[in-house]
Design a protein around this motif. Structure first.
Motif, PDB file in Angstrom:
ATOM      1  N   SER A 279       5.318  -3.911 -13.054  1.00 12.43           N
ATOM      2  CA  SER A 279       4.872  -2.944 -12.032  1.00 12.43           C
ATOM      3  C   SER A 279       4.864  -3.751 -10.780  1.00 12.43           C
ATOM      4  N   PHE A 280       5.023  -3.082  -9.606  1.00 10.92           N
ATOM      5  CA  PHE A 280       4.862  -3.388  -8.297  1.00 10.92           C
ATOM      6  C   PHE A 280       3.292  -3.562  -8.079  1.00 10.92           C
ATOM      7  N   PHE A 281       2.772  -4.622  -7.637  1.00 13.51           N
ATOM      8  CA  PHE A 281       1.367  -4.385  -7.119  1.00 13.51           C
ATOM      9  C   PHE A 281       1.266  -5.349  -5.853  1.00 13.51           C
ATOM     10  N   LEU A 291      -5.712  -3.147   5.293  1.00 12.67           N
ATOM     11  CA  LEU A 291      -4.614  -2.341   5.885  1.00 12.67           C
ATOM     12  C   LEU A 291      -4.836  -0.870   5.651  1.00 12.67           C
ATOM     13  N   TYR A 292      -4.931  -0.657   4.447  1.00 17.00           N
ATOM     14  CA  TYR A 292      -5.099   0.790   4.029  1.00 17.00           C
ATOM     15  C   TYR A 292      -6.359   1.670   4.641  1.00 17.00           C
ATOM     16  N   GLY A 293      -7.365   0.738   4.811  1.00 13.56           N
ATOM     17  CA  GLY A 293      -8.631   1.195   5.519  1.00 13.56           C
ATOM     18  C   GLY A 293      -8.300   1.616   6.923  1.00 13.56           C
ATOM     19  N   LEU A 310       5.205   9.095   3.067  1.00  9.53           N
ATOM     20  CA  LEU A 310       6.979   9.139   2.720  1.00  9.53           C
ATOM     21  C   LEU A 310       7.056   7.286   2.444  1.00  9.53           C
ATOM     22  N   TYR A 311       7.771   6.896   1.375  1.00  4.76           N
ATOM     23  CA  TYR A 311       7.863   5.740   0.817  1.00  4.76           C
ATOM     24  C   TYR A 311       6.679   5.443  -0.103  1.00  4.76           C
ATOM     25  N   SER A 312       6.083   6.177  -0.752  1.00  3.29           N
ATOM     26  CA  SER A 312       4.808   5.995  -1.420  1.00  3.29           C
ATOM     27  C   SER A 312       4.604   5.145  -2.717  1.00  3.29           C
ATOM     28  N   GLY A 313       5.512   4.406  -2.945  1.00  2.32           N
ATOM     29  CA  GLY A 313       5.353   3.316  -4.007  1.00  2.32           C
ATOM     30  C   GLY A 313       4.608   3.773  -5.116  1.00  2.32           C
ATOM     31  N   ILE A 314       3.568   3.094  -5.709  1.00  5.09           N
ATOM     32  CA  ILE A 314       2.683   3.508  -6.783  1.00  5.09           C
ATOM     33  C   ILE A 314       1.805   4.265  -6.269  1.00  5.09           C
ATOM     34  N   THR A 316      -0.647   3.937  -3.737  1.00  6.08           N
ATOM     35  CA  THR A 316      -1.754   3.415  -3.339  1.00  6.08           C
ATOM     36  C   THR A 316      -2.481   4.091  -2.039  1.00  6.08           C
ATOM     37  N   ILE A 317      -1.528   4.211  -1.080  1.00  2.00           N
ATOM     38  CA  ILE A 317      -2.046   4.645   0.298  1.00  2.00           C
ATOM     39  C   ILE A 317      -2.627   6.330   0.040  1.00  2.00           C
ATOM     40  N   SER A 318      -1.632   7.005  -0.495  1.00  2.00           N
ATOM     41  CA  SER A 318      -2.143   8.460  -0.992  1.00  2.00           C
ATOM     42  C   SER A 318      -3.326   8.640  -1.632  1.00  2.00           C
ATOM     43  N   GLY A 330       3.552  12.630  -2.008  1.00  2.00           N
ATOM     44  CA  GLY A 330       4.307  11.385  -1.850  1.00  2.00           C
ATOM     45  C   GLY A 330       5.603  11.584  -2.245  1.00  2.00           C
ATOM     46  N   ILE A 331       6.535  10.693  -1.418  1.00  2.00           N
ATOM     47  CA  ILE A 331       7.840  10.650  -1.907  1.00  2.00           C
ATOM     48  C   ILE A 331       8.425   9.417  -2.064  1.00  2.00           C
ATOM     49  N   GLU A 332       9.203   8.955  -3.200  1.00  2.00           N
ATOM     50  CA  GLU A 332       9.541   7.485  -3.332  1.00  2.00           C
ATOM     51  C   GLU A 332      10.780   7.511  -4.033  1.00  2.00           C
ATOM     52  N   SER A 333      11.479   6.464  -3.904  1.00  2.00           N
ATOM     53  CA  SER A 333      12.907   6.572  -4.344  1.00  2.00           C
ATOM     54  C   SER A 333      13.140   5.777  -5.819  1.00  2.00           C
ATOM     55  N   GLY A 358      12.789  10.783  -5.113  1.00  2.00           N
ATOM     56  CA  GLY A 358      13.909  11.111  -4.155  1.00  2.00           C
ATOM     57  C   GLY A 358      13.945  10.369  -3.193  1.00  2.00           C
ATOM     58  N   LYS A 359      14.986  10.527  -2.279  1.00  3.17           N
ATOM     59  CA  LYS A 359      15.113   9.555  -1.016  1.00  3.17           C
ATOM     60  C   LYS A 359      14.223  10.534   0.070  1.00  3.17           C
ATOM     61  N   ALA A 360      13.415   9.611   0.846  1.00  2.00           N
ATOM     62  CA  ALA A 360      12.505  10.410   1.923  1.00  2.00           C
ATOM     63  C   ALA A 360      13.611  11.440   2.717  1.00  2.00           C
ATOM     64  N   GLU A 361      14.496  10.615   3.323  1.00  4.24           N
ATOM     65  CA  GLU A 361      15.371  11.414   4.194  1.00  4.24           C
ATOM     66  C   GLU A 361      16.331  12.587   3.518  1.00  4.24           C
ATOM     67  N   ASP A 380       5.645   4.462   5.402  1.00  4.21           N
ATOM     68  CA  ASP A 380       5.489   2.800   4.998  1.00  4.21           C
ATOM     69  C   ASP A 380       6.711   2.663   4.294  1.00  4.21           C
ATOM     70  N   PRO A 381       7.670   2.439   5.358  1.00  2.06           N
ATOM     71  CA  PRO A 381       9.310   2.183   4.712  1.00  2.06           C
ATOM     72  C   PRO A 381       9.455   0.696   4.500  1.00  2.06           C
ATOM     73  N   PRO A 382      10.459   0.245   3.558  1.00  2.00           N
ATOM     74  CA  PRO A 382      10.823  -1.136   3.524  1.00  2.00           C
ATOM     75  C   PRO A 382      11.514  -1.803   4.857  1.00  2.00           C
ATOM     76  N   ARG A 383      11.756  -2.906   4.884  1.00  2.00           N
ATOM     77  CA  ARG A 383      11.928  -3.688   5.952  1.00  2.00           C
ATOM     78  C   ARG A 383      12.934  -3.083   7.066  1.00  2.00           C
TER      79      ARG A 383
END
Ligand SMILES: C[S@@+](CC[C@H](N)C(=O)[O-])C[C@H]1O[C@@H](n2cnc3c(N)ncnc32)[C@H](O)[C@@H]1O
Length: 455
Positions: A279-281, A291-293, A310-314, A316-318, A330-333, A358-361, A380-383
């Motif tokens: 898992s990603f954590f 950060l989330y606060g 958008l770019y919701s990962g696992i 966490t922010i949601s 949430g949308i996550e690829s 799916g892809k957010a776009e 919260d997109p990648p780099r």
């Protein structure tokens, strides 16, 4: 430009690159210097010359930076992953703030106050996941890190960025390798069995140990499990991971459960997460909560809000904001992350968050087109930042508030520029230091719609 490989050039380091190398200038040409800190006056040996910059290594330090700091432990032994470690933490935070402000201005044309970076009280022992390679020196097991561009492992007795229990686990693995003469992997020849030790540690200092091996047969593996349980406090789980490939990825696809719980439970604030070995954590649990606060504060959730994450990962922010609002989408690829996010929602009894693959776009404009509209958005997109199609779809929707979490100030600046040109105002910009001693900066920013300037 009159500069050649092998030249020795003296100058003061005035900035850092995004990788944390020092920057000096010679007749207007930037020179990127490894292992040099702002304020150092160095004699640099040039090792590369390109059209618009040169690269170099420190030949000698003529005058050390007044902001250099000393530690009781050997910082050289921490390797290249923390290039700013010799620079005072306070100055690191000042530089990170300056970097965000400069990128917003230079790339985005956005002249806005950037809040002081929220740093850590104790900026050590924060990494809750380590992946440490193994080797042998004079016949004895060593753990450490690969020397840059090399297969040589530099031994490290203690890593002050990971929890102390992880140091103990590595000592135990090394003594098991020596006692049973376990063969270790050689990156050059591709031979040998044991490659890496992965260690994930939760808030309560319980650990999951993952032995990465080239194939499934390893002699005396259950002796190792016994030794770990006997010598290290809080061993919750042990896995073997099979990685036969010569790729740069640490983990292969197959995991074999050897001992204990299948998942490690960890927490961010009141939220609980079940973490599988794959898992990603988030690496820095303490700062991610900060950060989330901030993201939650900027969202100003209300009971009738509908929010896209958008770019919701696992998820966490949601899950962090779900209690404040009516619905989070949430949308996550990455498929497995979407599955994890839905499981995390159930685990935390959150019924108003849903996650889509799916892809957010692509998916976001589709869902909006199908009438699933929202008044607030979290990004919260990648780099590489957001896809332009997505920004256009957001501009068309005109949500009243956008909270943009970014790990790359330059793509943040590029994306904010588009939003500002289309009628949004930047309300707040708050950097949070998630990775002390590296050049990484995480930023959460608030955009609100400027109704007077909308077109
Ligand atoms: C910086 S992470 C943020 C994850 C999450 N918000 C968190 O805090 O853990 C970015 C996420 O975007 C996902 N991703 C990358 N490209 C994407 C795309 N085009 N559409 C949707 N998700 C994407 C990645 O898989 C990753 O999970």
């Amino acid at each position: 430009m009159n500069i050649n490989i092998g030249d020795l050039i003296e100058g003061e380091i005035i900035d850092f690159t995004h990788e944390g190398n020092g920057v000096m200038k010679h007749e207007g040409l930037p020179i990127f210097v490894e292992e040099a800190l702002i304020g150092d006056v160095v004699r640099t040996k040039i090792i590369g010359v390109k059209k618009s910059f040169a690269t170099g290594v420190v030949d000698s330090i003529v005058k050390p930076s007044p902001d250099r700091v000393e530690y009781r432990f050997d910082i050289e032994a921490l390797g290249g992953g923390v290039p700013l470690i010799g620079y005072s933490y306070e100055k690191q935070l000042e530089w990170k703030r300056r970097k965000v402000r400069q990128d917003l201005l230079r790339i985005g044309g956005i002249d806005v106050k950037v809040n002081p970076v929220i740093g850590m009280g104790y900026p050590f022992r924060y990494r809750n996941h380590s992946q440490v390679p193994l080797g042998k020196v004079e016949g004895r097991a060593v753990t450490g890190y690969y020397l840059r561009k090399s297969s040589e492992i530099v031994p490290m007795e203690e890593d002050h960025l990971q929890p102390e229990v992880a140091d103990q686990i590595l000592r135990t693995v090394r003594s098991w390798v020596d006692r049973y003469d376990i063969s270790v992997y050689d990156r050059n020849s591709g031979e040998g069995i044991l490659r890496h030790v992965g260690i994930r540690t939760n808030e309560n200092n319980e650990s999951m140990v993952i032995l990465v091996t080239t194939f499934s047969q390893i002699p005396n593996k259950f002796q190792l499990v016994h030794m770990l349980v006997r010598e290290c406090p809080g061993i919750a789980s042990v896995y073997q991971n099979i990685n036969p490939m010569s790729s740069r990825f640490t983990y292969g696809r197959e995991y074999i459960h050897l001992f204990g719980k299948e998942k490690l439970t960890d927490y961010i604030g009141d939220l609980q997460f079940e973490i599988s070995p794959d898992s990603f954590f988030q690496i820095n649990r303490q700062q991610v909560k900060v950060l989330y606060g901030k993201a939650r504060e900027y969202l100003e959730g209300e009971k009738d809000d509908i929010v896209y994450d958008l770019y919701s990962g696992i998820g966490t922010i949601s899950l962090f904001v779900a209690g404040d609002v009516n619905r989070v989408i949430g949308i996550e690829s990455v498929k497995s992350a979407v599955k994890n996010a839905n499981e995390n929602a159930s685990l935390n009894n959150v019924a108003n968050a849903e996650f889509h693959y799916g892809k957010a776009e692509d998916l976001f404009p589709q869902m909006i087109g199908n009438g699933v509209r929202a008044n607030k958005i979290i990004l919260d997109p990648p780099r590489k930042g957001c896809d332009k199609e997505l920004i256009n779809a957001i501009i068309e929707l005109k949500p009243e508030r956008i909270v943009y979490v970014s790990c790359n100030p330059s793509t943040l600046a590029r994306d904010l520029k588009l939003l500002v040109e289309s009628g949004y105002m930047v309300g707040e910009v708050q950097p949070v230091d998630m990775f002390p001693h590296t050049a990484h900066v995480e930023v959460v920013s608030l955009l609100v719609i400027n109704k007077d300037h909308l077109y």
